[in-house]
Design a protein around this motif. Structure first.
Motif, short mmCIF file in Angstrom:
data_model
loop_
_atom_site.label_atom_id
_atom_site.label_comp_id
_atom_site.label_asym_id
_atom_site.label_seq_id
_atom_site.Cartn_x
_atom_site.Cartn_y
_atom_site.Cartn_z
N GLU A 75 -9.16 12.41 -0.33
CA GLU A 75 -8.74 11.53 -1.45
C GLU A 75 -8.94 10.06 -1.08
O GLU A 75 -9.38 9.24 -1.91
CB GLU A 75 -7.26 11.76 -1.79
CG GLU A 75 -7.02 13.03 -2.59
CD GLU A 75 -5.54 13.40 -2.61
OE1 GLU A 75 -5.16 14.10 -3.54
OE2 GLU A 75 -4.80 12.99 -1.70
N ALA A 76 -8.60 9.71 0.17
CA ALA A 76 -8.75 8.32 0.61
C ALA A 76 -10.22 7.91 0.55
O ALA A 76 -10.56 6.80 0.11
CB ALA A 76 -8.21 8.16 2.02
N ALA A 77 -11.11 8.81 0.98
CA ALA A 77 -12.55 8.51 0.98
C ALA A 77 -13.04 8.33 -0.47
O ALA A 77 -13.82 7.42 -0.78
CB ALA A 77 -13.32 9.62 1.66
N LYS A 78 -12.52 9.19 -1.34
CA LYS A 78 -12.94 9.14 -2.75
C LYS A 78 -12.49 7.80 -3.37
O LYS A 78 -13.27 7.11 -4.04
CB LYS A 78 -12.27 10.31 -3.50
CG LYS A 78 -12.83 10.54 -4.87
CD LYS A 78 -12.25 11.83 -5.41
CE LYS A 78 -12.35 11.86 -6.91
NZ LYS A 78 -11.56 12.91 -7.49
N SER A 82 -12.40 1.02 6.69
CA SER A 82 -11.07 0.46 7.01
C SER A 82 -10.12 0.69 5.85
O SER A 82 -8.94 1.02 6.05
CB SER A 82 -11.16 -1.04 7.27
OG SER A 82 -12.03 -1.30 8.29
N LEU A 83 -10.64 0.52 4.65
CA LEU A 83 -9.80 0.72 3.46
C LEU A 83 -9.32 2.18 3.40
O LEU A 83 -8.14 2.45 3.15
CB LEU A 83 -10.58 0.35 2.18
CG LEU A 83 -9.89 0.63 0.85
CD1 LEU A 83 -8.60 -0.19 0.73
CD2 LEU A 83 -10.81 0.29 -0.32
N ALA A 84 -10.26 3.10 3.66
CA ALA A 84 -9.89 4.52 3.63
C ALA A 84 -8.87 4.85 4.71
O ALA A 84 -7.95 5.65 4.48
CB ALA A 84 -11.16 5.37 3.80
N VAL A 85 -9.02 4.21 5.88
CA VAL A 85 -8.04 4.43 6.97
C VAL A 85 -6.66 4.00 6.49
O VAL A 85 -5.67 4.70 6.67
CB VAL A 85 -8.47 3.65 8.25
CG1 VAL A 85 -7.35 3.66 9.30
CG2 VAL A 85 -9.75 4.24 8.82
N GLU A 86 -6.61 2.82 5.86
CA GLU A 86 -5.33 2.31 5.34
C GLU A 86 -4.73 3.27 4.32
O GLU A 86 -3.54 3.59 4.35
CB GLU A 86 -5.58 0.98 4.61
CG GLU A 86 -5.18 -0.25 5.38
CD GLU A 86 -5.60 -1.48 4.61
OE1 GLU A 86 -5.15 -1.63 3.47
OE2 GLU A 86 -6.41 -2.27 5.15
#
Ligand code: SAM
Length: 278
Positions: free
Chosen positions: A253-256, A238-242
């Motif tokens: 980058e979001a996943a990292k 969810s954080l990576a989606v945000e």
């Protein structure tokens, strides 16, 4: 003895703690710079030392430093003492020593008792790593700011405190630090020496109404290590989606970033992110 500054530790209560070398230094120097000449006179009388004294305290320090340094450069030796303990430790001396060092004037240590080291040694609190914080400010916002800056300090913390401020300090500490362990070391080396090991809340209660008497060192346990909160893979995703919403960060980058913040593997988050769009 010539052209030197001796930094001499004096007892923190019990005059019998004065070292032989301390007494010899005061006997042999040309003059003594003392925080309060009346207090030092008692020490000199006890050890039958007669020596010219000049006062050196926070209100006359700059002008007196000029005098002291001038006399040392002229070849005299000066012993610096304060009312109790080591000079320059929550006491006058730091600036005089600094100026002497800058001028390449020899400075020699004649160590003696120091209240915080003595308190720590008899407290039973963790002494491997600690931070000495001296006195808190009398100004309420500055005190609070000082305490808040230490909220997450892991090392044992040591404070000096005056009896009339003890009650409010303990209350503030209990509020900021929570219910940690505290050792209250009072009147060390004197008749009413006492070390109470308790919790901050209990200490605040104990001194709430009671008028505190004597000199105090407070030793507070460092912040406990809190286990990192468990984060689920779903929360990390969810954080990576945000983070990647509206293209703010690329999926990779979001996943990292999410992996770094949560401890969940980047590959797991990235795979889930890419699957969401399918
Ligand atoms: N230079 C001194 C030293 O080396 O510890 C400290 C001087 S500072 C102005 C005085 C404070 O030290 C007191 O308010 C108290 O917090 C602490 N202190 C000094 N003597 C003490 C004693 N006998 N027992 C407990 N605390 C003491």
């Amino acid at each position: 003895m010539s052209g030197k500054l001796y930094v001499v530790g004096t007892p923190i209560g019990n005059l019998a703690d004065f070292s032989q070398r301390g007494a010899e230094t005061l006997s042999a120097c040309d003059f003594i710079a003392a925080e309060d000449t009346r207090v030092t006179l008692k020490l000199l009388n006890r050890f039958n030392i007669k020596k010219p004294l000049i006062s050196y305290h926070e209100h006359n320090s700059r002008e007196r430093e000029d005098t002291i340094i001038g006399r040392i450069i002229g070849g005299e030796s000066c012993a610096l003492v304060t009312d109790a303990g080591m000079p320059a430790i929550s006491d006058p001396g730091e600036e005089l020593v600094r100026r002497c060092r800058e001028l390449r004037i020899p400075v020699e240590a004649v160590p003696g008792p120091c209240a915080f080291a003595t308190a720590l040694a008899v407290s039973g609190m963790p002494s491997g790593r600690f931070t000495f914080e001296g006195f808190l400010s009398v100004n309420k916002p500055s005190r609070r700011e000082h305490l808040l800056s230490l909220e997450n300090e892991r090392r044992t913390m040591i404070f000096y405190e005056a009896p009339h401020k003890l009650s409010s300090t303990l209350k503030d500490m209990a509020e900021v630090f929570g219910d940690r362990e505290i050792a209250i070391a009072r009147e060390l080396t004197k008749i009413h020496e006492e070390v109470v090991v308790t919790t901050l809340k209990e200490a605040a209660r104990r001194y709430e109404d009671a008028a505190a008497k004597g000199e105090f060192v407070l030793i507070i346990g460092g912040a406990p290590i809190r286990p990192a909160p468990e984060v689920t893979a779903d929360e990390a995703i969810s954080l990576a989606v945000e983070l990647s919403a509206d293209g703010a960060l690329s999926k990779s980058e979001a996943a990292k970033t999410a992996a770094k913040r949560t401890g969940i593997k980047k590959g797991v988050i990235y795979k889930a992110l890419t699957n969401i769009d399918r």
